[in-house]
Design a protein around this motif. Structure first.
Motif, PDB file in Angstrom:
ATOM      1  N   GLU A  39      30.757  42.874  34.998  1.00  0.00           N
ATOM      2  CA  GLU A  39      30.870  43.285  36.076  1.00  0.00           C
ATOM      3  C   GLU A  39      30.856  42.625  37.421  1.00  0.00           C
ATOM      4  OE1 GLU A  39      27.348  46.270  34.971  1.00  0.00           O
ATOM      5  OE2 GLU A  39      27.968  47.644  34.356  1.00  0.00           O
ATOM      6  N   ALA A  41      32.892  39.968  37.634  1.00  0.00           N
ATOM      7  CA  ALA A  41      33.884  39.615  37.755  1.00  0.00           C
ATOM      8  C   ALA A  41      34.415  40.324  38.599  1.00  0.00           C
ATOM      9  CB  ALA A  41      34.495  39.500  36.403  1.00  0.00           C
ATOM     10  N   GLU A  42      34.233  41.937  37.922  1.00  0.00           N
ATOM     11  CA  GLU A  42      34.911  42.880  38.632  1.00  0.00           C
ATOM     12  C   GLU A  42      34.707  42.677  40.316  1.00  0.00           C
ATOM     13  OE1 GLU A  42      36.555  46.626  37.238  1.00  0.00           O
ATOM     14  OE2 GLU A  42      34.361  47.073  37.954  1.00  0.00           O
ATOM     15  N   ALA A  44      33.325  40.811  42.783  1.00  0.00           N
ATOM     16  CA  ALA A  44      33.633  39.683  42.909  1.00  0.00           C
ATOM     17  C   ALA A  44      35.081  40.283  43.241  1.00  0.00           C
ATOM     18  CB  ALA A  44      33.969  38.425  42.501  1.00  0.00           C
ATOM     19  N   PHE A  45      35.935  40.586  42.225  1.00  0.00           N
ATOM     20  CA  PHE A  45      37.490  41.269  42.795  1.00  0.00           C
ATOM     21  C   PHE A  45      37.362  42.416  43.336  1.00  0.00           C
ATOM     22  CE2 PHE A  45      40.368  44.801  41.378  1.00  0.00           C
ATOM     23  CZ  PHE A  45      42.018  43.775  42.359  1.00  0.00           C
ATOM     24  N   ALA A  48      36.848  40.563  47.145  1.00  0.00           N
ATOM     25  CA  ALA A  48      38.001  39.655  47.638  1.00  0.00           C
ATOM     26  C   ALA A  48      39.417  40.841  48.031  1.00  0.00           C
ATOM     27  CB  ALA A  48      38.380  39.009  46.238  1.00  0.00           C
ATOM     28  N   CYS A  49      38.747  42.086  47.589  1.00  0.00           N
ATOM     29  CA  CYS A  49      40.555  42.782  48.375  1.00  0.00           C
ATOM     30  C   CYS A  49      39.432  43.575  49.378  1.00  0.00           C
ATOM     31  CB  CYS A  49      40.250  44.291  47.054  1.00  0.00           C
ATOM     32  SG  CYS A  49      41.066  43.803  45.453  1.00  0.00           S
ATOM     33  N   PHE A  50      38.121  44.160  49.257  1.00  0.00           N
ATOM     34  CA  PHE A  50      38.043  44.800  50.553  1.00  0.00           C
ATOM     35  C   PHE A  50      36.949  43.801  51.504  1.00  0.00           C
ATOM     36  CE2 PHE A  50      39.022  47.542  47.103  1.00  0.00           C
ATOM     37  CZ  PHE A  50      40.931  48.038  48.163  1.00  0.00           C
ATOM     38  N   GLU A  74      35.630  51.957  40.084  1.00  0.00           N
ATOM     39  CA  GLU A  74      35.886  50.478  40.412  1.00  0.00           C
ATOM     40  C   GLU A  74      34.742  50.540  41.394  1.00  0.00           C
ATOM     41  OE1 GLU A  74      38.722  51.203  38.928  1.00  0.00           O
ATOM     42  OE2 GLU A  74      39.813  49.606  37.353  1.00  0.00           O
TER      43      GLU A  74
ATOM     44  N   LYS B 164      41.205  37.229  39.264  1.00  0.00           N
ATOM     45  CA  LYS B 164      40.008  37.826  38.990  1.00  0.00           C
ATOM     46  C   LYS B 164      39.939  38.994  37.999  1.00  0.00           C
ATOM     47  CE  LYS B 164      37.149  36.005  42.847  1.00  0.00           C
ATOM     48  NZ  LYS B 164      37.726  35.201  43.579  1.00  0.00           N
ATOM     49  N   SER B 168      37.695  39.877  34.615  1.00  0.00           N
ATOM     50  CA  SER B 168      37.442  41.300  34.307  1.00  0.00           C
ATOM     51  C   SER B 168      37.318  41.794  33.437  1.00  0.00           C
ATOM     52  CB  SER B 168      36.631  41.910  35.746  1.00  0.00           C
ATOM     53  OG  SER B 168      38.012  43.059  35.959  1.00  0.00           O
TER      54      SER B 168
END
Lengths: 98, 324
Positions: A39, A41-42, A44-45, A48-50, A74, B164, B168
């Protein structure tokens, strides 16, 4: 009930308890930890996207917007976790179930 | 000369005029040419006195020449609408509003116009089969040209996002014990697929811009324009794109030698200052000055365009294919 039967049933109960304890104290917390890590890591993703959701300009936000239709779960989970999260220690400490 | 030729420069220096002139020259030399304009203020529509839109249309009276006009605003809206359509297909009604907010934010960012133009440019380059040459008249914001130098940066960014995402998903798969269904699955993940698509898009853009594109800057003989151009050329060189030449536009014509009126003295003085600045360009700038165009008293169209085209010392011949 013979002695042998009683020993047998005792061993069965003991085994069940031991397995339960092992699952509850070792396996499950370990998997929970992995899931939390996933979670994080998600999150963080998504961040990084928005990053512009936090006022940080990003050169790719025009392109990552294309992902939004596919990130419903997500995105929802991300918002929920952001609301729930109090501190980093609290988040990392959740695994001990105080 | 490369297949794709870009003209850049500050607003109002005459990019559209120069790009159209070059396109006309190229068409007259027998190459099937497309000129792409992005400038809503002064565009191919004014130069050729003919309306153009998003689809390439033949220019009347000039053989081998087609033109198209890209409106960044329309492009941004189209991008937004496309995503909205996906959104309504994929997302439950409750989340649509939430996501819509994010979506609109992304399209209001200062870079959205440039990204939209960049996208369209690359698309045009991708489907440039029917043309020998495509001439781009870049928008005056200047960031478009800057963006053209950025595919590597954007590609790297996308790479990090993919990394990333993979991390995940991998963890989610590991966290699914026994018969539990993992919350995310690597196989067929639509997000990764889309990121991959984008990555390939940027790869294509980077390679094409480096190998098949030539860049020119248009400048006026004034201090501001010179400084701006110097900075722009530097930025382009830094991102690995070589600027092929500079075009000096709007030069003051010198008066006849026997004239000595107030007007003539004024012109002579101006010509002298401009000459000094051009000398600076010739001596200090690493990029060669490929054309010097005098200022015109009326809008450049028709015959005047051909005249400007003749003043351009930019070859139009196509590079021979490398295998030949």
């Amino acid at each position: 009930m013979t002695l042998a039967d009683r020993i047998e049933s005792f061993r069965r109960t003991l085994e069940e308890w031991l397995r339960g304890l092992y699952h509850g104290m070792v396996t499950h917390p370990a998997y929970e930890k992995i899931e939390k890590e996933a979670e994080d890591a998600e999150d963080a993703f998504i961040l990084a996207c928005f990053p512009d959701a936090f006022g940080i300009p990003s050169p790719v936000s025009y392109y990552t917007a294309e992902l939004l239709p596919y990130l419903e779960n997500e995105f929802e989970a991300w918002e929920r976790r952001l609301w729930d999260r109090e501190s980093y220690i609290e988040r990392k400490g959740q695994q001990y179930h105080f | 000369m490369e297949r794709f030729v870009f003209f850049g420069g500050k607003g109002g220096v005459g990019k559209t005029t120069v790009s159209c002139a070059y396109a006309v020259q190229s068409a007259r030399d027998g190459h099937r040419t497309l000129v792409v304009s992005t400038d809503p203020a002064h565009s191919v529509t004014d130069v050729f006195d003919q309306p153009f839109d998003d689809d390439a249309t033949p220019v009347e009276g000039i053989e081998n020449l087609e033109a198209m006009q890209i409106d960044p605003e329309t492009e941004v809206t189209r991008h937004l609408d496309e995503i909205r359509r996906d959104l309504s297909e994929q997302v439950s009604a409750a989340m649509v509003n939430e996501i819509n907010r994010q979506l609109e934010m992304a399209h209001d960012t200062p870079g959205a116009y440039e990204s939209a133009l960049f996208d369209r440019f690359i698309e045009v380059m991708r489907s440039a089969e029917p043309y020998d040459r495509v001439v781009f008249d870049t928008s005056p914001t200047g960031s478009t040209l800057r963006l053209l130098g950025l595919p590597e940066l954007l590609e790297g960014w996308i790479d990090r996002l993919m990394y990333k995402r993979r991390t995940s998903i991998d963890l989610f798969e590991k966290a699914a014990i026994g018969n539990n269904e993992p919350r995310r699955v690597m196989d067929g993940d639509p997000v990764l697929a889309r990121l991959q698509e984008r990555k390939e898009f940027f790869e294509f853009a980077g390679a094409t811009l480096r190998e098949e594109a030539a860049f020119f800057f248009v400048l006026n003989p004034d201090e501001l324009s010179l400084n701006e151009t110097e900075r722009a050329v530097e930025a382009m060189t830094e991102s690995g794109l070589s600027v092929r030449g500079l075009v000096a536009n709007r030069l003051t014509p010198s008066p006849d030698d026997d004239e000595d009126g107030r007007g003539a003295r004024y012109l002579r003085e101006r010509v002298a200052t401009e000459e000094k600045r051009l000398r600076r360009v010739r001596e200090e700038f690493e990029t060669p000055l490929v054309a010097e165009i005098e200022t015109k008293t009326s809008e450049v169209k028709g015959d005047l365009l051909v005249e400007v085209a003749r003043a351009l010392d930019i070859e139009t011949a196509l590079d021979a294919p490398e295998s030949a």
